[in-house]
Design a protein around this motif. Structure first.
Motif, mmCIF file in Angstrom:
data_model
loop_
_atom_site.group_PDB
_atom_site.id
_atom_site.type_symbol
_atom_site.label_atom_id
_atom_site.label_comp_id
_atom_site.label_asym_id
_atom_site.label_seq_id
_atom_site.Cartn_x
_atom_site.Cartn_y
_atom_site.Cartn_z
ATOM 1 N N ASP A 152 7.550 -11.186 29.150
ATOM 2 C CA ASP A 152 6.265 -10.488 28.995
ATOM 3 C C ASP A 152 5.619 -10.243 30.354
ATOM 4 O O ASP A 152 5.049 -9.180 30.602
ATOM 5 C CB ASP A 152 5.305 -11.293 28.116
ATOM 6 N N PHE A 153 5.700 -11.235 31.239
ATOM 7 C CA PHE A 153 5.131 -11.090 32.570
ATOM 8 C C PHE A 153 5.841 -9.970 33.335
ATOM 9 O O PHE A 153 5.196 -9.104 33.936
ATOM 10 C CB PHE A 153 5.224 -12.410 33.339
ATOM 11 N N LEU A 154 7.176 -9.975 33.318
ATOM 12 C CA LEU A 154 7.928 -8.931 34.017
ATOM 13 C C LEU A 154 7.656 -7.557 33.413
ATOM 14 O O LEU A 154 7.598 -6.556 34.134
ATOM 15 C CB LEU A 154 9.424 -9.238 33.990
ATOM 16 N N ASP A 155 7.470 -7.517 32.107
ATOM 17 C CA ASP A 155 7.140 -6.252 31.458
ATOM 18 C C ASP A 155 5.801 -5.725 31.971
ATOM 19 O O ASP A 155 5.645 -4.523 32.197
ATOM 20 C CB ASP A 155 7.106 -6.439 29.941
ATOM 21 N N SER A 156 4.838 -6.608 32.188
ATOM 22 C CA SER A 156 3.544 -6.192 32.735
ATOM 23 C C SER A 156 3.699 -5.647 34.151
ATOM 24 O O SER A 156 3.085 -4.639 34.508
ATOM 25 C CB SER A 156 2.564 -7.367 32.752
ATOM 26 N N ILE A 157 4.513 -6.313 34.959
ATOM 27 C CA ILE A 157 4.757 -5.837 36.329
ATOM 28 C C ILE A 157 5.427 -4.469 36.285
ATOM 29 O O ILE A 157 5.043 -3.542 37.007
ATOM 30 C CB ILE A 157 5.624 -6.851 37.117
ATOM 31 N N TRP A 158 6.427 -4.314 35.422
ATOM 32 C CA TRP A 158 7.134 -3.039 35.318
ATOM 33 C C TRP A 158 6.197 -1.927 34.857
ATOM 34 O O TRP A 158 6.219 -0.818 35.393
ATOM 35 C CB TRP A 158 8.324 -3.154 34.368
ATOM 36 N N ARG A 159 5.368 -2.208 33.864
ATOM 37 C CA ARG A 159 4.456 -1.179 33.348
ATOM 38 C C ARG A 159 3.436 -0.749 34.402
ATOM 39 O O ARG A 159 3.027 0.397 34.439
ATOM 40 C CB ARG A 159 3.737 -1.674 32.102
ATOM 41 N N ARG A 160 3.027 -1.672 35.262
ATOM 42 C CA ARG A 160 2.019 -1.339 36.282
ATOM 43 C C ARG A 160 2.629 -0.672 37.507
ATOM 44 O O ARG A 160 2.058 0.246 38.076
ATOM 45 C CB ARG A 160 1.267 -2.613 36.701
ATOM 46 N N PHE A 161 3.806 -1.132 37.944
ATOM 47 C CA PHE A 161 4.374 -0.656 39.204
ATOM 48 C C PHE A 161 5.685 0.111 39.056
ATOM 49 O O PHE A 161 6.130 0.746 40.007
ATOM 50 C CB PHE A 161 4.618 -1.840 40.152
ATOM 51 N N GLY A 162 6.322 0.056 37.902
ATOM 52 C CA GLY A 162 7.642 0.660 37.733
ATOM 53 C C GLY A 162 7.680 2.167 37.867
ATOM 54 O O GLY A 162 8.703 2.730 38.234
ATOM 55 N N GLN A 163 6.576 2.839 37.585
ATOM 56 C CA GLN A 163 6.580 4.301 37.658
ATOM 57 C C GLN A 163 6.486 4.811 39.089
ATOM 58 O O GLN A 163 6.720 5.978 39.354
ATOM 59 C CB GLN A 163 5.441 4.899 36.814
ATOM 60 N N HIS A 164 6.142 3.938 40.033
ATOM 61 C CA HIS A 164 6.005 4.359 41.429
ATOM 62 C C HIS A 164 7.362 4.385 42.125
ATOM 63 O O HIS A 164 8.261 3.615 41.794
ATOM 64 C CB HIS A 164 5.066 3.418 42.189
ATOM 65 N N SER A 165 7.483 5.239 43.121
ATOM 66 C CA SER A 165 8.722 5.325 43.892
ATOM 67 C C SER A 165 8.826 4.142 44.847
ATOM 68 O O SER A 165 7.829 3.472 45.145
ATOM 69 C CB SER A 165 8.753 6.628 44.692
ATOM 70 N N SER A 166 10.024 3.917 45.346
ATOM 71 C CA SER A 166 10.206 2.830 46.316
ATOM 72 C C SER A 166 9.418 3.125 47.589
ATOM 73 O O SER A 166 8.864 2.211 48.203
ATOM 74 C CB SER A 166 11.686 2.623 46.627
ATOM 75 N N ASP A 167 9.341 4.394 47.987
ATOM 76 C CA ASP A 167 8.569 4.751 49.180
ATOM 77 C C ASP A 167 7.092 4.435 49.001
ATOM 78 O O ASP A 167 6.448 3.905 49.904
ATOM 79 C CB ASP A 167 8.735 6.238 49.513
#
Length: 189
Positions: A91-106
């Motif tokens: 659940d914690f990793l899912d929250s991180i992914w939902r908040r930051f996953g859409q951003h590019s590595s740059d």
């Protein structure tokens, strides 16, 4: 000493790679390292300095890197048996992914390279460890409550609250209660 929430940073890296694939995305190695770093930082904020995974991040010119993960994934994704995540860790990793996953590595690299724990470590030289207490202090600071563009989002914007039902059936959001941290040496009068 408190234990880490997960046994291996490799399991966390594999979780992010699998999640990206489920979303139809290839996870670039730089982005994976930034997500690992943010996971460690925000978990420390939410859990009074507890490590999420047993790894140390060092400052490279491109951004924070977990050397053990870098070494293991350098030739590509290694084959290893992953341990299933606990519900809370997932659940914690899912929250991180939902908040930051859409951003590019740059984008993530550019943002994190402007954050104080990274800049302080890099000022001491490439390969300098980024200390968890510095990460916790920066990402948990009250000044981030109304984060400006380029600032670190506050913990409330990163972790999703659990939604449960009240006795009347209405949805309510709940947060895990954490007692306030005690000062290291309380002054007795």
């Amino acid at each position: 000493m408190q234990t880490c929430a997960v046994d291996s940073s490799l399991d966390v890296a594999a979780w992010f790679i699998d999640r990206a694939l489920n979303d139809g995305e290839y996870l670039q190695p730089q982005k994976m390292h930034r997500l690992l770093y943010l996971s460690q930082a925000y978990f420390a904020v939410a859990n009074h300095g507890r490590y999420f995974m047993p790894t140390l991040f060092v400052a490279f010119e491109t951004g924070p890197v977990a050397p053990d993960v870098y070494r293991a994934f350098e030739p590509g994704r290694p084959y290893f048996e992953t341990k299933p995540m606990t519900g809370a860790a997932s659940d914690f990793l899912d929250s991180i992914w939902r908040r930051f996953g859409q951003h590019s590595s740059d984008y993530l690299s550019r943002q994190i390279r402007g954050h104080q724990p990274f800049t302080d470590a890099l000022a001491n030289g490439v390969g300098t460890p980024i200390m968890l207490d510095a990460m916790q202090e920066f990402y948990g600071a009250k000044k981030h409550e109304q984060a400006a563009p380029g600032g670190a989002p506050p913990i409330g914007q990163v972790l999703r609250p659990k939604v449960m039902r009240s006795h009347t059936g209405k949805p309510v959001s709940v947060h895990k209660w954490m007692p306030p941290a005690r000062p290291a040496n309380p002054v007795k009068k």
